[in-house]
Design a protein around this motif. Structure first.
Motif, short mmCIF file in Angstrom:
data_model
loop_
_atom_site.label_atom_id
_atom_site.label_comp_id
_atom_site.label_asym_id
_atom_site.label_seq_id
_atom_site.Cartn_x
_atom_site.Cartn_y
_atom_site.Cartn_z
N LEU A 21 -20.29 10.51 -66.18
CA LEU A 21 -21.11 11.47 -65.45
C LEU A 21 -20.85 11.42 -63.94
O LEU A 21 -21.76 11.50 -63.12
N LEU A 27 -22.30 -0.16 -68.77
CA LEU A 27 -23.09 0.25 -69.92
C LEU A 27 -23.27 -0.90 -70.88
O LEU A 27 -22.32 -1.60 -71.20
N TYR A 29 -24.41 -1.42 -74.74
CA TYR A 29 -24.51 -0.56 -75.91
C TYR A 29 -24.35 -1.37 -77.19
O TYR A 29 -23.85 -2.50 -77.18
N VAL A 104 -27.91 1.49 -68.69
CA VAL A 104 -26.81 1.81 -67.77
C VAL A 104 -27.21 1.27 -66.40
O VAL A 104 -28.33 1.52 -65.94
N ARG A 120 -28.86 10.38 -63.15
CA ARG A 120 -28.04 11.25 -64.00
C ARG A 120 -28.14 10.87 -65.47
O ARG A 120 -27.88 11.69 -66.35
N PHE A 121 -28.49 9.62 -65.75
CA PHE A 121 -28.55 9.13 -67.12
C PHE A 121 -29.93 9.28 -67.76
O PHE A 121 -30.13 8.86 -68.90
N PHE A 124 -30.47 10.29 -71.39
CA PHE A 124 -29.68 9.58 -72.39
C PHE A 124 -30.09 8.14 -72.68
O PHE A 124 -29.87 7.65 -73.78
N CYS A 125 -30.64 7.42 -71.68
CA CYS A 125 -30.89 5.99 -71.89
C CYS A 125 -31.70 5.39 -70.73
O CYS A 125 -31.98 6.07 -69.75
N ARG A 127 -32.10 3.11 -67.44
CA ARG A 127 -31.15 2.99 -66.35
C ARG A 127 -31.70 2.14 -65.22
O ARG A 127 -32.92 2.01 -65.07
N TYR A 170 -36.72 3.78 -72.52
CA TYR A 170 -36.21 5.14 -72.77
C TYR A 170 -36.95 5.72 -73.96
O TYR A 170 -36.93 5.16 -75.05
N PHE A 182 -23.24 12.98 -75.52
CA PHE A 182 -23.04 11.87 -74.57
C PHE A 182 -22.63 10.61 -75.33
O PHE A 182 -21.66 9.94 -74.96
#
Length: 191
Positions: A21, A27, A29, A104, A120-121, A124-125, A127, A170, A182
Motif C-alpha cells: 500500500l 507484517l 501473519y 502491521v 492505510r491498513f 485490513f488488520c 496496525r 481489528y 489484500f
C-alpha cells in the motif's frame, strides 16, 4: 520489531518486511494451512480479481447451491479453478482467505507520516507505528491521536522497543472483496 509486537499477536505468527500500500511495513501473519494445502492439492489458480472474490463472498462455504438459483450464474462459471467445486448443477464454494494478517507495523521518523501510513491498513488488520525517535514534546498528543484511530504506538528507545500504546483489536464491520483481495495479494508474495 518482532519481539515488541509478539505480545500483540498469536505465537505462531510469522513476520515479513514488505512494501505494501505504498509503504514499507513489517507484517505479522498466519497462513491458513488447511486452505494452503487444499489449494496445492487441487492446483488452484490465483484469486486476484475483486469481482471474482465478490462473487465468492455471495456463496456459503462448503454448502452446495443450485447454480440456477444464483443471479450471477455467468460469474460463478468463470471463477478461477479451485475456488469452487462443481457437481452437475450444484456449486460449492471451497476457497476461503488463505492467511490472516495479525498486525502491521510501519516505521517512521515523523509521527504524522507514521500515523498516515499505518492508517492505510485500517480496513485490513491491526496496525501500529514504530517511531524512530521519541518526540521531545507532544508524545501525549501523538498517543491521543493514535488512540483515536486505533493505531498502536511503539517507541524505539536505546534499551529496546517500548509500547506506548497498544494497537486496537481489528474488528471488521463487514467482510469485503477488497479486504480479501489484500490478503490474496500478500499470500501470493509470502507463500
Amino acid at each position: 520489531m518482532r519481539e515488541a509486537a509478539l505480545p500483540q499477536v498469536p505465537s505462531e505468527s510469522e513476520g515479513a518486511m514488505l512494501s505494501v500500500l505504498g509503504t514499507r511495513a513489517f507484517l505479522l501473519y498466519r497462513v491458513d494451512e488447511p486452505e494452503h494445502r487444499r489449494r496445492q492439492e487441487v492446483g488452484a489458480e490465483r484469486l486476484d480479481s475483486i469481482p471474482a472474490l465478490a462473487c465468492l463472498l455471495g456463496l456459503p462455504v462448503g454448502l452446495p447451491v443450485p447454480v440456477g438459483s444464483l443471479p450471477e450464474q455467468t460469474e460463478v462459471r468463470d471463477l478461477p479453478r479451485g475456488a469452487v467445486e462443481w457437481d452437475t448443477d450444484l456449486v460449492t464454494r471451497r476457497a476461503v482467505r488463505p492467511l490472516a494478517v495479525d498486525l502491521v507495523v510501519v516505521r517512521a521518523a515523523d509521527p504524522r507520516t507514521g500515523l498516515e501510513r499505518a492508517g492505510r491498513f485500517a480496513p485490513f488488520c491491526r496496525r501500529a507505528v514504530l517511531l524512530d525517535e521519541v518526540p521531545c514534546a507532544g508524545l501525549d498528543a501523538i498517543v491521543a491521536e493514535a488512540a483515536f484511530y486505533g493505531i498502536g504506538v511503539l517507541l524505539d528507545e536505546p534499551d529496546g522497543i517500548r509500547i506506548a500504546l497498544e494497537p486496537e483489536a481489528y474488528r471488521p464491520l463487514r467482510h469485503t472483496a477488497a479486504a480479501w483481495h489484500f490478503v490474496e495479494e500478500l499470500y501470493g508474495r509470502l507463500v
